[in-house]
Enzyme design. Structure first.
Site, PDB file in Angstrom:
ATOM      1  N   HIS A 156       0.317  -9.097   8.908  1.00 24.01           N
ATOM      2  CA  HIS A 156       0.073  -7.693   8.591  1.00 24.01           C
ATOM      3  C   HIS A 156       0.482  -6.732   9.710  1.00 24.01           C
ATOM      4  O   HIS A 156       1.233  -5.780   9.494  1.00 24.01           O
ATOM      5  CB  HIS A 156      -1.416  -7.460   8.301  1.00 24.01           C
ATOM      6  CG  HIS A 156      -1.931  -8.212   7.123  1.00 24.01           C
ATOM      7  ND1 HIS A 156      -1.177  -8.468   6.006  1.00 24.01           N
ATOM      8  CD2 HIS A 156      -3.151  -8.753   6.876  1.00 24.01           C
ATOM      9  CE1 HIS A 156      -1.908  -9.136   5.133  1.00 24.01           C
ATOM     10  NE2 HIS A 156      -3.102  -9.324   5.639  1.00 24.01           N
ATOM     11  N   LYS A 171       0.832  -1.201   0.000  1.00 24.37           N
ATOM     12  CA  LYS A 171       0.000   0.000   0.000  1.00 24.37           C
ATOM     13  C   LYS A 171       0.871   1.257   0.000  1.00 24.37           C
ATOM     14  O   LYS A 171       1.869   1.346   0.701  1.00 24.37           O
ATOM     15  CB  LYS A 171      -0.919   0.013   1.234  1.00 24.37           C
ATOM     16  CG  LYS A 171      -2.003  -1.057   1.194  1.00 24.37           C
ATOM     17  CD  LYS A 171      -2.847  -0.996   2.447  1.00 24.37           C
ATOM     18  CE  LYS A 171      -3.986  -2.003   2.381  1.00 24.37           C
ATOM     19  NZ  LYS A 171      -4.951  -1.672   1.327  1.00 24.37           N
TER      20      LYS A 171
END
Length: 469
Positions: free
Chosen positions: A234, A176
């Site tokens: 994550h 991202k």
């Protein structure tokens, strides 16, 4: 401008699955339309069950696309071949035919393996036995094992077939733009790096609540749970970006070395500071056991015991069926030593007012906010809350941004491992998580649409969680 990448044969295991339809095929199509894929490439989907003819397979992919611009050029490059860990001969033949069709001696292979953890090792062995692994880079989807022992077994199986430089463990959070902006904010600005330490920061929160439930993924949640799915991958990876020391350059070896130091400094998790939860309607989901204890929510406290961060708590939270969908990193700064203004200090009592915080939103629309204190209009010299917004989307052309999977697929073709996870990182993170797996906290029920169990709400102390405000 055409890409200078060599021709590629891309093999996607799990090509009829949800991830392929939502992310991988749309991502490849967009990369093609932007001129970022090799001029010559083929995509071979594979799995245990045939979707029919190649034409029927293409029709299924097209139906899943929200934008089919460029489809007529993309579709002829797609095909499907049935394979599994016991029989990859037909797939190997298809790869060789595709390479001959490309007509170039310099053809690279990209193998994308989106299969359950228990299937990874035999699938990798098949890739080696059939020769598919030759000249290929291997992309693995999480979770990378289910605990430290299974991760070591998987890594040993990988090393039998692949060099470490050709293994790409994908974590789409790291692709991202907003996560990469953490590095840019820290190391490209003299404002933040000097105060990015225990002398100035009181706490860090990494918060990833989701409004959605399990959406038909009962089998995955029942076998894996949120702790294995999100914490060991994550959220700890984001923590690594927040906490690492300045690398000598933003390059794979330098970045991985600093992340490894951070993970090596994290205390093994204390199960008493971990909260498991399960949303109230979870057991009503199809495929979920009536007595299931699988956690759909995790919150925890951890510490990085090095010179920069000693004593600063890091709070991590994620869960399904919660009050909002957010991806937020909150840096809570320390307070001035002397409080001279009434009504604006934060001394630990939540009623004293909010602290100074830097809030980085890890959403597709990249943004950061700095909450500070400023004078309240009026006759008295009284301070209140003010907000500075950093519009990070205004930097450059937002149309140039790539979705996370697009960026990471492109990096694999380039051989750039900067945003991928190493064997050392994987094994260290499982080592940290194993105490919780050995002695898990009881799973508490929380209401759908809430913010988790009360024990989790209390975890950060009086300040509470930034989300919700």
């Amino acid at each position: 401008m055409p890409s200078d990448l060599p021709p590629h044969v891309i093999v996607l295991f799990g090509a009829t699955g949800d991830l392929a339809k939502r992310k991988l095929f749309p991502g490849l199509l967009h990369l093609q339309n932007e001129g970022l894929l090799p001029e010559d490439f083929r995509v071979i989907g594979s799995g245990r069950h045939s979707p029919g003819s190649d034409e029927e397979f293409r029709d299924r992919i097209r139906e899943a696309l929200s934008d089919d611009t460029g489809w007529d050029d993309f579709a002829p490059r797609l095909s499907f071949v049935v394979s599994d860990a016991d029989d990859g001969a037909d797939l190997a033949d298809a790869v060789q035919r595709a390479e001959k069709d490309l007509g170039s001696g310099d053809v690279r292979r990209l193998v994308y393996l989106s299969v359950p953890p228990t299937a990874m090792t035999p699938m990798v062995a098949m890739l080696g036995e059939t020769g598919i692994a030759e000249r290929s880079r291997l992309v693995l989807e999480k979770p990378f094992g289910t605990d430290l022992e299974s991760a070591k077994e998987l890594n040993a199986g990988l090393k039998d077939v692949y060099d470490e430089a050709d293994i790409f463990r994908i974590d789409h959070f790291l692709g991202k733009e907003s996560v990469q902006n953490i590095l840019a904010l820290r190391f490209a600005n003299g404002l933040f790096e000097p105060v990015w330490n225990r002398q100035n920061i009181r706490y860090v929160q990494i918060d990833v609540p989701e409004e959605i439930g399990i959406e038909g993924r009962a089998s995955f949640m029942e076998s894996t749970g949120t702790f294995r799915d999100m914490i060991s991958t994550h959220l700890f990876q984001i923590l690594g970006f927040v906490a690492l020391e300045p690398p000598y350059e933003i390059a794979p070896d330098a970045l991985h070395a600093e992340k490894a130091k951070v993970f090596g400094s994290i205390r093994p998790l204390d199960p008493s500071r971990v909260v498991f939860g399960q949303y109230a309607s979870y057991r009503d989901e199809e495929g979920v056991a009536d007595d299931s204890e699988s956690e759909t929510f995790v919150a925890l406290e951890t510490y990085v015991d090095n010179w920069r961060w000693f004593g600063v708590p890091f709070f991590l939270r994620t869960g399904k069926a919660m009050g909002a969908t957010r991806r937020t990193v909150t840096i809570g700064f320390d307070e001035p030593a002397l409080t001279m203004f009434p009504g604006g200090s934060f001394t630990g009592d939540a009623h004293d007012g909010p602290p100074t915080e830097l809030v980085i939103e890890l959403a597709d629309q990249v943004s950061a906010e700095l909450d500070v204190r400023a004078k309240v209009p009026g006759p008295e010299l009284r301070v209140g809350r003010g907000r500075m917004r950093l519009d990070l989307d205004s930097v450059g052309d937002p149309d140039d941004a790539l979705e996370a999977y697009e960026r990471l697929l492109l990096d694999v073709m380039k051989g750039d491992r900067t945003l991928f996870t190493t064997t050392e990182e994987v094994e260290r993170l499982w080592e940290l998580c194993d105490p919780v797996l050995a002695d898990p906290p009881r799973t508490q029920t929380y209401s759908d649409g809430s913010w988790g169990p009360q024990d989790a709400l209390d975890l950060p102390g009086p300040r509470g969680w930034r989300v919700p405000e």
